[in-house]
Design a protein around this motif. Structure first.
Motif, PDB file in Angstrom:
ATOM      1  N   PRO A  84       0.989  -1.085  -0.096  1.00  0.00           N
ATOM      2  CA  PRO A  84       0.091  -0.074   0.092  1.00  0.00           C
ATOM      3  C   PRO A  84       0.755   1.275  -0.313  1.00  0.00           C
ATOM      4  O   PRO A  84       0.141   2.653  -0.336  1.00  0.00           O
ATOM      5  CB  PRO A  84      -0.233  -0.836   1.453  1.00  0.00           C
ATOM      6  CG  PRO A  84      -1.166  -1.537   1.513  1.00  0.00           C
ATOM      7  CD  PRO A  84       0.492  -2.243   1.199  1.00  0.00           C
ATOM      8  N   ALA A  85       2.293   0.855   0.510  1.00  0.00           N
ATOM      9  CA  ALA A  85       2.562   2.501   0.412  1.00  0.00           C
ATOM     10  C   ALA A  85       2.900   2.775  -1.253  1.00  0.00           C
ATOM     11  O   ALA A  85       3.723   4.197  -1.293  1.00  0.00           O
ATOM     12  CB  ALA A  85       4.198   1.528   0.541  1.00  0.00           C
ATOM     13  N   LEU A  86       2.402   1.947  -2.077  1.00  0.00           N
ATOM     14  CA  LEU A  86       2.369   2.044  -3.777  1.00  0.00           C
ATOM     15  C   LEU A  86       1.615   3.444  -4.016  1.00  0.00           C
ATOM     16  O   LEU A  86       1.561   4.414  -5.463  1.00  0.00           O
ATOM     17  CB  LEU A  86       3.244   1.931  -4.395  1.00  0.00           C
ATOM     18  CG  LEU A  86       4.016   0.300  -4.554  1.00  0.00           C
ATOM     19  CD1 LEU A  86       3.515  -0.859  -5.296  1.00  0.00           C
ATOM     20  CD2 LEU A  86       5.011   1.625  -4.667  1.00  0.00           C
ATOM     21  N   VAL A  87       1.127   3.047  -3.508  1.00  0.00           N
ATOM     22  CA  VAL A  87      -0.610   4.330  -3.601  1.00  0.00           C
ATOM     23  C   VAL A  87      -0.648   5.641  -3.202  1.00  0.00           C
ATOM     24  O   VAL A  87      -1.446   6.179  -4.208  1.00  0.00           O
ATOM     25  CB  VAL A  87      -1.985   3.689  -2.810  1.00  0.00           C
ATOM     26  CG1 VAL A  87      -2.582   2.546  -2.024  1.00  0.00           C
ATOM     27  CG2 VAL A  87      -1.313   4.233  -1.495  1.00  0.00           C
ATOM     28  N   PHE A 115       4.337  -4.559  -9.602  1.00  0.00           N
ATOM     29  CA  PHE A 115       5.415  -5.045  -8.145  1.00  0.00           C
ATOM     30  C   PHE A 115       5.287  -6.480  -8.228  1.00  0.00           C
ATOM     31  O   PHE A 115       5.701  -7.292  -8.032  1.00  0.00           O
ATOM     32  CB  PHE A 115       4.693  -4.450  -7.050  1.00  0.00           C
ATOM     33  CG  PHE A 115       5.026  -5.241  -6.084  1.00  0.00           C
ATOM     34  CD1 PHE A 115       5.994  -4.768  -5.330  1.00  0.00           C
ATOM     35  CD2 PHE A 115       4.244  -5.946  -5.352  1.00  0.00           C
ATOM     36  CE1 PHE A 115       6.747  -5.539  -4.206  1.00  0.00           C
ATOM     37  CE2 PHE A 115       4.137  -6.326  -3.751  1.00  0.00           C
ATOM     38  CZ  PHE A 115       5.272  -6.459  -3.758  1.00  0.00           C
ATOM     39  N   THR A 116       3.938  -6.740  -8.892  1.00  0.00           N
ATOM     40  CA  THR A 116       2.804  -7.797  -8.349  1.00  0.00           C
ATOM     41  C   THR A 116       3.685  -8.692  -9.814  1.00  0.00           C
ATOM     42  O   THR A 116       3.984 -10.620  -9.166  1.00  0.00           O
ATOM     43  CB  THR A 116       1.420  -8.080  -9.462  1.00  0.00           C
ATOM     44  OG1 THR A 116       0.989  -7.707  -8.080  1.00  0.00           O
ATOM     45  CG2 THR A 116       0.971  -9.840  -9.504  1.00  0.00           C
ATOM     46  N   VAL A 117       4.042  -8.822 -11.315  1.00  0.00           N
ATOM     47  CA  VAL A 117       4.510  -8.768 -11.923  1.00  0.00           C
ATOM     48  C   VAL A 117       5.785  -9.790 -12.281  1.00  0.00           C
ATOM     49  O   VAL A 117       6.636 -10.603 -12.863  1.00  0.00           O
ATOM     50  CB  VAL A 117       3.783  -8.826 -13.563  1.00  0.00           C
ATOM     51  CG1 VAL A 117       2.577  -9.225 -13.685  1.00  0.00           C
ATOM     52  CG2 VAL A 117       4.516  -7.325 -13.364  1.00  0.00           C
ATOM     53  N   VAL A 177      14.096  -2.435 -12.491  1.00  0.00           N
ATOM     54  CA  VAL A 177      13.684  -2.135 -13.091  1.00  0.00           C
ATOM     55  C   VAL A 177      12.608  -1.485 -13.624  1.00  0.00           C
ATOM     56  O   VAL A 177      12.134  -0.513 -14.378  1.00  0.00           O
ATOM     57  CB  VAL A 177      13.397  -2.956 -14.549  1.00  0.00           C
ATOM     58  CG1 VAL A 177      13.202  -1.993 -15.916  1.00  0.00           C
ATOM     59  CG2 VAL A 177      15.460  -3.067 -14.328  1.00  0.00           C
ATOM     60  N   ALA A 178      11.194  -1.826 -13.045  1.00  0.00           N
ATOM     61  CA  ALA A 178       9.791  -1.472 -13.488  1.00  0.00           C
ATOM     62  C   ALA A 178      10.149  -0.132 -12.061  1.00  0.00           C
ATOM     63  O   ALA A 178       8.809   0.606 -12.371  1.00  0.00           O
ATOM     64  CB  ALA A 178       9.052  -2.520 -12.917  1.00  0.00           C
ATOM     65  N   PHE A 179      10.759  -0.059 -10.704  1.00  0.00           N
ATOM     66  CA  PHE A 179      10.077   0.815  -9.987  1.00  0.00           C
ATOM     67  C   PHE A 179      11.291   2.176 -10.450  1.00  0.00           C
ATOM     68  O   PHE A 179      10.621   3.437 -10.616  1.00  0.00           O
ATOM     69  CB  PHE A 179      10.958   1.094  -8.585  1.00  0.00           C
ATOM     70  CG  PHE A 179       9.895  -0.301  -7.976  1.00  0.00           C
ATOM     71  CD1 PHE A 179       8.254  -0.512  -8.156  1.00  0.00           C
ATOM     72  CD2 PHE A 179      10.438  -1.250  -6.578  1.00  0.00           C
ATOM     73  CE1 PHE A 179       8.458  -1.318  -7.320  1.00  0.00           C
ATOM     74  CE2 PHE A 179       9.221  -1.932  -5.432  1.00  0.00           C
ATOM     75  CZ  PHE A 179       8.294  -1.870  -6.228  1.00  0.00           C
ATOM     76  N   LEU A 199      -2.378   1.543  -8.990  1.00  0.00           N
ATOM     77  CA  LEU A 199      -2.616   0.460 -10.255  1.00  0.00           C
ATOM     78  C   LEU A 199      -2.055  -0.362 -10.843  1.00  0.00           C
ATOM     79  O   LEU A 199      -1.222  -1.333 -10.622  1.00  0.00           O
ATOM     80  CB  LEU A 199      -3.818   0.643 -10.778  1.00  0.00           C
ATOM     81  CG  LEU A 199      -4.649  -0.827 -12.346  1.00  0.00           C
ATOM     82  CD1 LEU A 199      -4.843  -1.683 -10.749  1.00  0.00           C
ATOM     83  CD2 LEU A 199      -6.003  -0.678 -12.185  1.00  0.00           C
ATOM     84  N   SER A 200      -1.056   0.957 -11.782  1.00  0.00           N
ATOM     85  CA  SER A 200      -0.161   0.663 -12.546  1.00  0.00           C
ATOM     86  C   SER A 200       1.039  -0.097 -11.384  1.00  0.00           C
ATOM     87  O   SER A 200       2.065  -0.907 -12.332  1.00  0.00           O
ATOM     88  CB  SER A 200       0.785   1.551 -13.327  1.00  0.00           C
ATOM     89  OG  SER A 200       1.413   1.442 -14.093  1.00  0.00           O
TER      90      SER A 200
END
Length: 417
Positions: free
Chosen positions: A171-174, A301-303, A270-272, A295-296
């Protein structure tokens, strides 16, 4: 509007009743032989006993959760007239109802829609009874509250995000998509302060609050992850690896597993990095940008994670529902992919999990489909977020840059809470 609320309430009550029926019959082989429910009455209840004695289960390799998970697992004590299992399910349903109510309330505001509440109401049962026996609904509730509160009450948004992050990190990503200026400063400052104070408080009450870091760092490649899908297909090409129960999940062991895990970590970095680049270069904010960015970020993070458990879909459904509350969202096609991946996840677990565990062609195909949908959703989500955040030609009006200072959104951006 009243009819819509009544229809939404009726749908929620009907679908949750069906989920409870499935939970009551979860011991059937088709529903996993009770494996999903066992997590609560065996593992969570065991941790409850340890936490009640004033310590985190530091020596248990299955404990991989931040210290905020402790109070959540202790919360069934609030209903002492019920068994631990019954109280846990009741509290999960209450959190579910709170999410539905928050999404419905947000959907009544100008420029918003009840589609988000409808998606959550109809999407969560796609995971059958699994959401009732995981505490991810509670975590998702904190993330949803944060997103819906941040634009109007950034301090509250920061507090909710910090509490969620202390339970399950993501949730820190929100807060990634908060508009520049006062909103970001206020939300991020309050998140940091809340996180620090809560950790200090938990450290004073419990022993070993940061023990989860040691166990988390030892995790390998779970069979449901993207890397696990690659290794599952590799077994059909002669790869000699095996599957075993380690750190609370079924993970691969054998040659090159460590390399696959390292690649996953690199992809996460890389994603971050891409998300940070988006944040630096984004110039056009709409009322939905914070939702779309959340959401993005969680999709990426999930994949790229070494673990993609079924309950991860609860997170994505909650964030997708928040996106649909706004008519400005750019994520509608992404939501379709998330819902499809959620439906496939229920087939993977618990219905045909033995096929995945045995790495049969059916199991491999299911994981390729589910993870392929998630990868497609992540790529599409980020590309649409990027395009939606670029300056519009000739448009220097509201929404391009927030006003400096204060806790205000750009002119023309309505509040969402």
């Amino acid at each position: 509007m009243r009819r819509r609320f009544l229809a939404l309430a009726a749908a929620w009550l009907t679908t949750r009743a069906l989920m409870l029926v499935l939970l009551a019959f979860s011991g059937l082989p088709l529903l996993g032989g009770g494996a999903a429910a066992r997590e609560v009455w065996h593992l969570y209840h065991h941790w409850y006993g340890v936490l009640a004695d004033g310590a985190f289960p530091a020596q248990d390799p299955r404990w991989q959760y931040p210290p905020g998970a402790g109070p959540v697992l202790l919360s069934p004590a609030l209903l002492p007239w019920l068994t631990y299992f019954q109280a846990f399910v009741v509290l999960t349903l209450l959190a579910d109802a709170a999410v539905t109510a928050a999404l419905a309330r947000a959907g009544t505001r100008p420029g918003h829609s009840l589609r988000g509440a409808a998606l959550w109401t109809g999407g969560l049962p796609l995971l059958l009874h699994v959401p009732l026996v995981r505490y991810d609904v509670q975590v998702t509730a904190l993330a949803v509250f944060s997103l819906l509160a941040t634009s109007r009450r950034p301090r509250a948004g920061g507090v909710f995000a910090a509490l969620g992050a202390l339970v399950k990190v993501w949730p820190a990503l929100v807060l990634l998509g908060t508009p520049r200026g006062g909103v970001t400063r206020s939300a991020w400052t309050w998140a940091a302060a809340t996180g620090a104070l809560t950790v200090l408080l938990l450290s004073a009450v419990f022993a070993d609050p940061l023990s989860f870091l040691r166990q988390q760092g030892r995790r390998g490649v779970q069979i449901e992850s993207l890397g696990g899908t690659v290794l599952s297909f590799a077994t059909h090409a002669g790869w000699p690896g095996t599957v075993g129960y380690r750190y609370g999940a079924l993970e691969f062991t054998g040659p090159h597993v460590r390399t696959v895990a390292d690649v996953s970590l690199v992809l996460t970095v890389v994603a971050f990095g891409l998300l940070a680049l988006w944040r630096l270069r984004a110039r056009h904010w709409t009322p939905a940008t914070p939702y779309d960015a959340a959401l993005s970020a969680v999709l990426l993070f999930t994949v790229t994670s070494r673990v993609i458990s079924p309950q991860y879909m609860i997170w994505l459904l909650g964030l997708a529902a928040v996106c649909l509350t706004s008519r400005h969202t750019a994520q509608r096609p992404v939501v379709v992919l998330v819902v499809a991946a959620t439906a496939v996840s229920a087939v993977v677990y618990p219905l045909l999990y033995h096929e995945v565990q045995d790495r049969t062609w059916t199991g491999c195909a299911l994981m390729l489909l589910r993870n392929g949908l998630l990868v497609a959703a992540a790529v599409l989500s980020f590309s649409r977020l990027w395009r939606a955040s670029r300056p519009r030609p000739g448009n220097t009006a509201a929404g391009s840059e927030p006003e400096p200072g204060g806790d205000r959104l750009p002119q023309g951006v309505p509040s969402t809470s």
